[in-house]
Motif scaffolding. Structure first.
Motif, PDB file in Angstrom:
ATOM      1  N   ARG A  37      -2.768  -3.854   7.383  1.00 11.21           N
ATOM      2  CA  ARG A  37      -3.469  -2.656   7.824  1.00 11.21           C
ATOM      3  C   ARG A  37      -4.954  -2.973   7.742  1.00 11.21           C
ATOM      4  O   ARG A  37      -5.433  -3.412   6.689  1.00 11.21           O
ATOM      5  CB  ARG A  37      -3.134  -1.456   6.939  1.00 11.21           C
ATOM      6  N   ASP A  38      -5.648  -2.796   8.845  1.00 14.91           N
ATOM      7  CA  ASP A  38      -7.083  -3.104   8.913  1.00 14.91           C
ATOM      8  C   ASP A  38      -7.358  -4.553   8.496  1.00 14.91           C
ATOM      9  O   ASP A  38      -8.344  -4.850   7.825  1.00 14.91           O
ATOM     10  CB  ASP A  38      -7.900  -2.138   8.052  1.00 14.91           C
ATOM     11  N   GLY A  39      -6.452  -5.459   8.859  1.00 13.84           N
ATOM     12  CA  GLY A  39      -6.633  -6.879   8.580  1.00 13.84           C
ATOM     13  C   GLY A  39      -6.262  -7.330   7.184  1.00 13.84           C
ATOM     14  O   GLY A  39      -6.370  -8.512   6.867  1.00 13.84           O
ATOM     15  N   GLN A  40      -5.825  -6.413   6.334  1.00 13.52           N
ATOM     16  CA  GLN A  40      -5.471  -6.762   4.951  1.00 13.52           C
ATOM     17  C   GLN A  40      -3.967  -6.636   4.746  1.00 13.52           C
ATOM     18  O   GLN A  40      -3.339  -5.724   5.293  1.00 13.52           O
ATOM     19  CB  GLN A  40      -6.169  -5.811   3.976  1.00 13.52           C
ATOM     20  N   PRO A  41      -3.370  -7.529   3.964  1.00 14.26           N
ATOM     21  CA  PRO A  41      -1.930  -7.411   3.690  1.00 14.26           C
ATOM     22  C   PRO A  41      -1.618  -6.163   2.867  1.00 14.26           C
ATOM     23  O   PRO A  41      -2.332  -5.851   1.914  1.00 14.26           O
ATOM     24  CB  PRO A  41      -1.603  -8.683   2.904  1.00 14.26           C
ATOM     25  N   VAL A  42      -0.563  -5.434   3.281  1.00 17.34           N
ATOM     26  CA  VAL A  42      -0.146  -4.241   2.537  1.00 17.34           C
ATOM     27  C   VAL A  42       1.262  -4.400   1.963  1.00 17.34           C
ATOM     28  O   VAL A  42       1.623  -3.714   1.004  1.00 17.34           O
ATOM     29  CB  VAL A  42      -0.236  -2.958   3.385  1.00 17.34           C
ATOM     30  N   GLN A  43       2.043  -5.281   2.559  1.00 17.08           N
ATOM     31  CA  GLN A  43       3.354  -5.620   1.990  1.00 17.08           C
ATOM     32  C   GLN A  43       3.815  -6.935   2.602  1.00 17.08           C
ATOM     33  O   GLN A  43       3.345  -7.345   3.657  1.00 17.08           O
ATOM     34  CB  GLN A  43       4.379  -4.518   2.195  1.00 17.08           C
ATOM     35  N   PHE A  44       4.744  -7.603   1.884  1.00 23.18           N
ATOM     36  CA  PHE A  44       5.282  -8.866   2.381  1.00 23.18           C
ATOM     37  C   PHE A  44       6.702  -9.052   1.865  1.00 23.18           C
ATOM     38  O   PHE A  44       7.099  -8.455   0.873  1.00 23.18           O
ATOM     39  CB  PHE A  44       4.382 -10.053   2.001  1.00 23.18           C
ATOM     40  N   VAL A  45       7.434  -9.875   2.601  1.00 20.02           N
ATOM     41  CA  VAL A  45       8.793 -10.232   2.191  1.00 20.02           C
ATOM     42  C   VAL A  45       8.785 -11.700   1.809  1.00 20.02           C
ATOM     43  O   VAL A  45       8.364 -12.557   2.586  1.00 20.02           O
ATOM     44  CB  VAL A  45       9.816  -9.979   3.328  1.00 20.02           C
ATOM     45  N   TRP A  46       9.266 -11.960   0.597  1.00 23.97           N
ATOM     46  CA  TRP A  46       9.378 -13.327   0.084  1.00 23.97           C
ATOM     47  C   TRP A  46      10.740 -13.452  -0.591  1.00 23.97           C
ATOM     48  O   TRP A  46      11.085 -12.638  -1.451  1.00 23.97           O
ATOM     49  CB  TRP A  46       8.254 -13.617  -0.904  1.00 23.97           C
ATOM     50  N   ARG A  47      11.508 -14.422  -0.159  1.00 25.75           N
ATOM     51  CA  ARG A  47      12.837 -14.670  -0.709  1.00 25.75           C
ATOM     52  C   ARG A  47      13.695 -13.402  -0.696  1.00 25.75           C
ATOM     53  O   ARG A  47      14.308 -13.025  -1.690  1.00 25.75           O
ATOM     54  CB  ARG A  47      12.743 -15.274  -2.104  1.00 25.75           C
ATOM     55  N   ASP A  48      13.690 -12.744   0.462  1.00 23.27           N
ATOM     56  CA  ASP A  48      14.512 -11.546   0.714  1.00 23.27           C
ATOM     57  C   ASP A  48      14.153 -10.340  -0.152  1.00 23.27           C
ATOM     58  O   ASP A  48      14.968  -9.436  -0.312  1.00 23.27           O
ATOM     59  CB  ASP A  48      16.005 -11.862   0.575  1.00 23.27           C
ATOM     60  N   ARG A  49      12.943 -10.316  -0.705  1.00 28.89           N
ATOM     61  CA  ARG A  49      12.492  -9.154  -1.492  1.00 28.89           C
ATOM     62  C   ARG A  49      11.208  -8.615  -0.881  1.00 28.89           C
ATOM     63  O   ARG A  49      10.325  -9.372  -0.489  1.00 28.89           O
ATOM     64  CB  ARG A  49      12.225  -9.539  -2.944  1.00 28.89           C
ATOM     65  N   LEU A  50      11.110  -7.298  -0.824  1.00 28.46           N
ATOM     66  CA  LEU A  50       9.918  -6.633  -0.302  1.00 28.46           C
ATOM     67  C   LEU A  50       8.930  -6.392  -1.439  1.00 28.46           C
ATOM     68  O   LEU A  50       9.285  -5.811  -2.472  1.00 28.46           O
ATOM     69  CB  LEU A  50      10.295  -5.303   0.348  1.00 28.46           C
ATOM     70  N   TYR A  51       7.694  -6.836  -1.250  1.00 33.07           N
ATOM     71  CA  TYR A  51       6.627  -6.670  -2.227  1.00 33.07           C
ATOM     72  C   TYR A  51       5.579  -5.724  -1.649  1.00 33.07           C
ATOM     73  O   TYR A  51       5.097  -5.935  -0.538  1.00 33.07           O
ATOM     74  CB  TYR A  51       5.948  -8.010  -2.535  1.00 33.07           C
ATOM     75  N   ALA A  52       5.222  -4.697  -2.390  1.00 35.16           N
ATOM     76  CA  ALA A  52       4.158  -3.775  -1.992  1.00 35.16           C
ATOM     77  C   ALA A  52       2.854  -4.244  -2.639  1.00 35.16           C
ATOM     78  O   ALA A  52       2.789  -4.408  -3.854  1.00 35.16           O
ATOM     79  CB  ALA A  52       4.488  -2.360  -2.443  1.00 35.16           C
ATOM     80  N   VAL A  53       1.842  -4.465  -1.813  1.00 36.08           N
ATOM     81  CA  VAL A  53       0.540  -4.880  -2.335  1.00 36.08           C
ATOM     82  C   VAL A  53      -0.139  -3.653  -2.940  1.00 36.08           C
ATOM     83  O   VAL A  53      -0.341  -2.643  -2.278  1.00 36.08           O
ATOM     84  CB  VAL A  53      -0.337  -5.494  -1.222  1.00 36.08           C
ATOM     85  N   ARG A  54      -0.445  -3.727  -4.222  1.00 34.81           N
ATOM     86  CA  ARG A  54      -1.083  -2.622  -4.935  1.00 34.81           C
ATOM     87  C   ARG A  54      -2.602  -2.746  -4.948  1.00 34.81           C
ATOM     88  O   ARG A  54      -3.301  -1.748  -4.959  1.00 34.81           O
ATOM     89  CB  ARG A  54      -0.567  -2.547  -6.383  1.00 34.81           C
ATOM     90  N   GLN A  55      -3.088  -4.015  -4.958  1.00 39.47           N
ATOM     91  CA  GLN A  55      -4.532  -4.223  -5.032  1.00 39.47           C
ATOM     92  C   GLN A  55      -4.872  -5.614  -4.510  1.00 39.47           C
ATOM     93  O   GLN A  55      -4.175  -6.587  -4.816  1.00 39.47           O
ATOM     94  CB  GLN A  55      -4.989  -4.091  -6.483  1.00 39.47           C
ATOM     95  N   VAL A  56      -5.946  -5.704  -3.714  1.00 37.44           N
ATOM     96  CA  VAL A  56      -6.496  -7.000  -3.309  1.00 37.44           C
ATOM     97  C   VAL A  56      -7.506  -7.397  -4.375  1.00 37.44           C
ATOM     98  O   VAL A  56      -8.488  -6.692  -4.608  1.00 37.44           O
ATOM     99  CB  VAL A  56      -7.153  -6.941  -1.916  1.00 37.44           C
ATOM    100  N   LEU A  57      -7.244  -8.516  -5.042  1.00 36.19           N
ATOM    101  CA  LEU A  57      -8.107  -8.968  -6.136  1.00 36.19           C
ATOM    102  C   LEU A  57      -9.248  -9.848  -5.647  1.00 36.19           C
ATOM    103  O   LEU A  57     -10.328  -9.862  -6.238  1.00 36.19           O
ATOM    104  CB  LEU A  57      -7.275  -9.726  -7.174  1.00 36.19           C
ATOM    105  N   ASP A  58      -8.985 -10.615  -4.574  1.00 40.81           N
ATOM    106  CA  ASP A  58      -9.993 -11.532  -4.043  1.00 40.81           C
ATOM    107  C   ASP A  58      -9.605 -11.895  -2.613  1.00 40.81           C
ATOM    108  O   ASP A  58      -8.427 -11.803  -2.239  1.00 40.81           O
ATOM    109  CB  ASP A  58     -10.071 -12.795  -4.907  1.00 40.81           C
ATOM    110  N   ARG A  59     -10.596 -12.309  -1.832  1.00 40.35           N
ATOM    111  CA  ARG A  59     -10.352 -12.730  -0.454  1.00 40.35           C
ATOM    112  C   ARG A  59     -11.389 -13.783  -0.106  1.00 40.35           C
ATOM    113  O   ARG A  59     -12.555 -13.649  -0.468  1.00 40.35           O
ATOM    114  CB  ARG A  59     -10.500 -11.534   0.482  1.00 40.35           C
ATOM    115  N   TRP A  60     -10.970 -14.850   0.599  1.00 38.38           N
ATOM    116  CA  TRP A  60     -11.903 -15.883   1.032  1.00 38.38           C
ATOM    117  C   TRP A  60     -11.366 -16.564   2.278  1.00 38.38           C
ATOM    118  O   TRP A  60     -10.188 -16.465   2.605  1.00 38.38           O
ATOM    119  CB  TRP A  60     -12.192 -16.881  -0.081  1.00 38.38           C
ATOM    120  N   VAL A  61     -12.264 -17.244   2.988  1.00 40.65           N
ATOM    121  CA  VAL A  61     -11.930 -17.935   4.239  1.00 40.65           C
ATOM    122  C   VAL A  61     -12.371 -19.381   4.098  1.00 40.65           C
ATOM    123  O   VAL A  61     -13.464 -19.672   3.615  1.00 40.65           O
ATOM    124  CB  VAL A  61     -12.646 -17.282   5.441  1.00 40.65           C
TER     125      VAL A  61
END
Length: 88
Positions: free
Chosen positions: A14-38
């Protein structure tokens, strides 16, 4: 302690930031972005018209049974997401 993975993941943003992801068949809800870099790819590996950036996010996420810290990477050249690292 962290563990390295490099596993492909599916990510919703959402707005270029991850809000949830699936890893090893489990859904993870992103609660907080701690850091970002390019990180720009090496100039000799960049194709014409593609800057070849790698975008990283360190996030706190919850699969439903407790929070953890995860490092996600998006590669603009291949348009794919990877889970790079996880902390206990």
């Amino acid at each position: 302690m962290s563990r390295l993975y490099g596993d492909p993941i599916e990510v919703w943003t959402r707005d270029g930031q991850p809000v949830q992801f699936v890893w090893r068949d489990r859904l993870y809800a992103v609660r907080q972005v701690l850091d970002r870099w390019v990180v720009a790819r090496e100039w000799w590996k960049v194709s014409e018209g593609d800057p070849g950036e790698r975008r990283f996010w360190r996030v706190e996420a919850d699969p439903g049974d407790g929070r953890g810290t995860y490092e996600l990477r998006f590669d603009t050249a291949g348009e794919g997401w990877l889970l790079m690292r996880a902390w206990d």
